[in-house]
Motif scaffolding. Structure first.
Motif, mmCIF file in Angstrom:
data_model
loop_
_atom_site.group_PDB
_atom_site.id
_atom_site.type_symbol
_atom_site.label_atom_id
_atom_site.label_comp_id
_atom_site.label_asym_id
_atom_site.label_seq_id
_atom_site.Cartn_x
_atom_site.Cartn_y
_atom_site.Cartn_z
ATOM 1 N N SER A 1 0.829 -1.202 0.000
ATOM 2 C CA SER A 1 0.000 0.000 0.000
ATOM 3 C C SER A 1 0.861 1.250 0.000
ATOM 4 O O SER A 1 0.553 2.232 -0.684
ATOM 5 N N TYR A 2 1.963 1.228 0.737
ATOM 6 C CA TYR A 2 2.875 2.370 0.778
ATOM 7 C C TYR A 2 3.472 2.620 -0.610
ATOM 8 O O TYR A 2 3.527 3.755 -1.071
ATOM 9 N N ASN A 3 3.887 1.544 -1.269
ATOM 10 C CA ASN A 3 4.445 1.699 -2.617
ATOM 11 C C ASN A 3 3.411 2.268 -3.586
ATOM 12 O O ASN A 3 3.729 3.124 -4.413
ATOM 13 N N MET A 4 2.166 1.810 -3.489
ATOM 14 C CA MET A 4 1.119 2.328 -4.363
ATOM 15 C C MET A 4 0.844 3.801 -4.065
ATOM 16 O O MET A 4 0.647 4.602 -4.980
ATOM 17 N N LEU A 5 0.863 4.165 -2.797
ATOM 18 C CA LEU A 5 0.653 5.554 -2.418
ATOM 19 C C LEU A 5 1.766 6.442 -2.963
ATOM 20 O O LEU A 5 1.502 7.515 -3.524
ATOM 21 N N CYS A 6 3.002 5.996 -2.831
ATOM 22 C CA CYS A 6 4.132 6.778 -3.368
ATOM 23 C C CYS A 6 4.042 6.904 -4.880
ATOM 24 O O CYS A 6 4.323 7.973 -5.450
ATOM 25 N N ASP A 7 3.651 5.832 -5.568
ATOM 26 C CA ASP A 7 3.497 5.894 -7.026
ATOM 27 C C ASP A 7 2.406 6.883 -7.412
ATOM 28 O O ASP A 7 2.550 7.632 -8.389
ATOM 29 N N ALA A 8 1.326 6.909 -6.660
ATOM 30 C CA ALA A 8 0.238 7.849 -6.950
ATOM 31 C C ALA A 8 0.708 9.287 -6.753
ATOM 32 O O ALA A 8 0.415 10.164 -7.582
ATOM 33 N N ILE A 9 1.455 9.544 -5.702
ATOM 34 C CA ILE A 9 1.987 10.896 -5.470
ATOM 35 C C ILE A 9 2.945 11.280 -6.598
ATOM 36 O O ILE A 9 2.884 12.385 -7.129
ATOM 37 N N ARG A 10 3.805 10.338 -6.940
ATOM 38 C CA ARG A 10 4.782 10.579 -7.991
ATOM 39 C C ARG A 10 4.071 10.913 -9.313
ATOM 40 O O ARG A 10 4.444 11.854 -10.007
ATOM 41 N N THR A 11 3.028 10.171 -9.649
ATOM 42 C CA THR A 11 2.282 10.401 -10.883
ATOM 43 C C THR A 11 1.636 11.779 -10.873
ATOM 44 O O THR A 11 1.699 12.506 -11.875
ATOM 45 N N GLN A 12 1.031 12.139 -9.755
ATOM 46 C CA GLN A 12 0.390 13.456 -9.653
ATOM 47 C C GLN A 12 1.409 14.583 -9.741
ATOM 48 O O GLN A 12 1.156 15.602 -10.379
ATOM 49 N N MET A 13 2.560 14.393 -9.138
ATOM 50 C CA MET A 13 3.565 15.463 -9.141
ATOM 51 C C MET A 13 4.207 15.617 -10.514
ATOM 52 O O MET A 13 4.528 16.718 -10.930
ATOM 53 N N TYR A 14 4.414 14.488 -11.215
ATOM 54 C CA TYR A 14 4.986 14.580 -12.563
ATOM 55 C C TYR A 14 4.024 15.252 -13.526
ATOM 56 O O TYR A 14 4.426 15.948 -14.432
ATOM 57 N N SER A 15 2.746 15.018 -13.328
ATOM 58 C CA SER A 15 1.773 15.595 -14.249
ATOM 59 C C SER A 15 1.492 17.065 -13.945
ATOM 60 O O SER A 15 0.947 17.773 -14.780
ATOM 61 N N ALA A 16 1.851 17.505 -12.761
ATOM 62 C CA ALA A 16 1.608 18.917 -12.417
ATOM 63 C C ALA A 16 2.550 19.813 -13.222
ATOM 64 O O ALA A 16 3.684 19.437 -13.533
ATOM 65 N N GLU A 17 2.083 20.985 -13.567
ATOM 66 C CA GLU A 17 2.907 21.904 -14.367
ATOM 67 C C GLU A 17 4.110 22.391 -13.582
ATOM 68 O O GLU A 17 5.205 22.494 -14.114
ATOM 69 N N ALA A 18 3.900 22.693 -12.305
ATOM 70 C CA ALA A 18 4.991 23.237 -11.506
ATOM 71 C C ALA A 18 5.557 22.127 -10.629
ATOM 72 O O ALA A 18 5.272 22.028 -9.442
ATOM 73 N N PHE A 19 6.349 21.250 -11.229
ATOM 74 C CA PHE A 19 6.954 20.147 -10.493
ATOM 75 C C PHE A 19 8.269 20.601 -9.886
ATOM 76 O O PHE A 19 9.123 21.152 -10.555
ATOM 77 N N ASN A 20 8.405 20.330 -8.579
ATOM 78 C CA ASN A 20 9.634 20.679 -7.884
ATOM 79 C C ASN A 20 10.220 19.375 -7.349
ATOM 80 O O ASN A 20 9.657 18.742 -6.460
ATOM 81 N N LYS A 21 11.385 18.966 -7.912
ATOM 82 C CA LYS A 21 11.981 17.693 -7.555
ATOM 83 C C LYS A 21 12.333 17.644 -6.069
ATOM 84 O O LYS A 21 12.171 16.617 -5.412
ATOM 85 N N ASP A 22 12.827 18.713 -5.491
ATOM 86 C CA ASP A 22 13.211 18.731 -4.086
ATOM 87 C C ASP A 22 12.005 18.531 -3.159
ATOM 88 O O ASP A 22 12.089 17.807 -2.172
ATOM 89 N N SER A 23 10.871 19.158 -3.494
ATOM 90 C CA SER A 23 9.686 18.971 -2.648
ATOM 91 C C SER A 23 9.178 17.542 -2.745
ATOM 92 O O SER A 23 8.657 16.988 -1.772
ATOM 93 N N TYR A 24 9.325 16.927 -3.912
ATOM 94 C CA TYR A 24 8.916 15.523 -4.081
ATOM 95 C C TYR A 24 9.778 14.617 -3.201
ATOM 96 O O TYR A 24 9.277 13.754 -2.494
ATOM 97 N N LEU A 25 11.087 14.810 -3.251
ATOM 98 C CA LEU A 25 11.981 13.970 -2.470
ATOM 99 C C LEU A 25 11.728 14.135 -0.971
ATOM 100 O O LEU A 25 11.792 13.175 -0.215
ATOM 101 N N ASN A 26 11.412 15.342 -0.532
ATOM 102 C CA ASN A 26 11.089 15.557 0.866
ATOM 103 C C ASN A 26 9.760 14.903 1.248
ATOM 104 O O ASN A 26 9.576 14.442 2.372
ATOM 105 N N ALA A 27 8.823 14.845 0.310
ATOM 106 C CA ALA A 27 7.491 14.301 0.587
ATOM 107 C C ALA A 27 7.529 12.779 0.764
ATOM 108 O O ALA A 27 6.746 12.226 1.524
ATOM 109 N N VAL A 28 8.414 12.080 0.052
ATOM 110 C CA VAL A 28 8.414 10.621 0.103
ATOM 111 C C VAL A 28 9.499 10.044 0.999
ATOM 112 O O VAL A 28 9.682 8.855 1.058
ATOM 113 N N LYS A 29 10.201 10.871 1.748
ATOM 114 C CA LYS A 29 11.231 10.364 2.676
ATOM 115 C C LYS A 29 10.622 9.747 3.886
ATOM 116 O O LYS A 29 9.660 10.029 4.397
#
Length: 191
Positions: free
Chosen positions: A163-191
């Protein structure tokens, strides 16, 4: 009242074990079949056990420690037999003394169920070899229960991991599709 039913086997006799309020109770009626014959039925064997003064002393000691609602003063009326005998039944123990070490069930799957401590005393009273078999198979039953709990814990842990892996994949998908993607905020979110 009862949560689960298990069966242990001792000297070829199946003995039902039920859980009532977190405590194990063994079917005394089934255990009594070890001594039952043409003269003494299983019910008569149970009554004979309860009619022993030492049994009553054990029940009183056990209930005074474990059961605040036990009425020890009522037991004096049962001690009317001669010698080491008294007159008491399982139903009278429950109804008149408020003992919670005995459960009397009526009906198709009925019988007298006694708490594990008292069941060991009863098994020893019936036959010491039988008591050894009861103890051994009871331990096997408890070990099987713990193994099943461990298996359930492992399954829950694996479920949480996936479930954790699926949740991280869902976040990753949403963040990649967003126009204003910030790689640093993503890495902080999934730590």
């Amino acid at each position: 009242m009862s949560k689960h039913r298990n069966v242990l086997t001792a000297m070829g006799f199946d003995i039902e074990v039920i859980e009532v309020d977190g405590k194990d109770f063994l079917n005394m009626s089934q255990m009594a079949k070890v001594k039952a014959d043409d003269v003494y039925t299983a019910d008569r064997v149970c009554t004979k056990f309860f009619s022993n003064l030492n049994t009553m002393r054990f029940i009183e000691a056990d209930q005074l420690i474990r059961n605040p609602e036990f009425k020890p003063s009522g037991s004096a009326g049962f001690k009317v037999g001669r010698g080491n005998e008294i007159r008491i039944t399982a139903s009278r123990l429950v109804n008149e003394l408020n003992a919670n070490c005995v459960v009397v069930k009526k009906g198709k799957h009925g019988g007298i169920y006694i708490q594990y401590n008292l069941a060991l005393m009863f098994a020893m009273w019936l036959d010491p070899a039988f008591a050894v078999y009861v103890i051994e198979d009871y331990h096997r039953l408890k070990n099987d229960e713990f193994k099943n709990r461990d298996l359930e814990w492992i399954q829950n842990r694996d479920h949480a991991r996936y479930s954790y892996n699926m949740l991280c994949d869902a976040i990753r998908t949403q963040m990649y599709s967003a126009e204003a993607f910030n790689k640093d905020s993503y890495l902080n979110a999934v730590k």
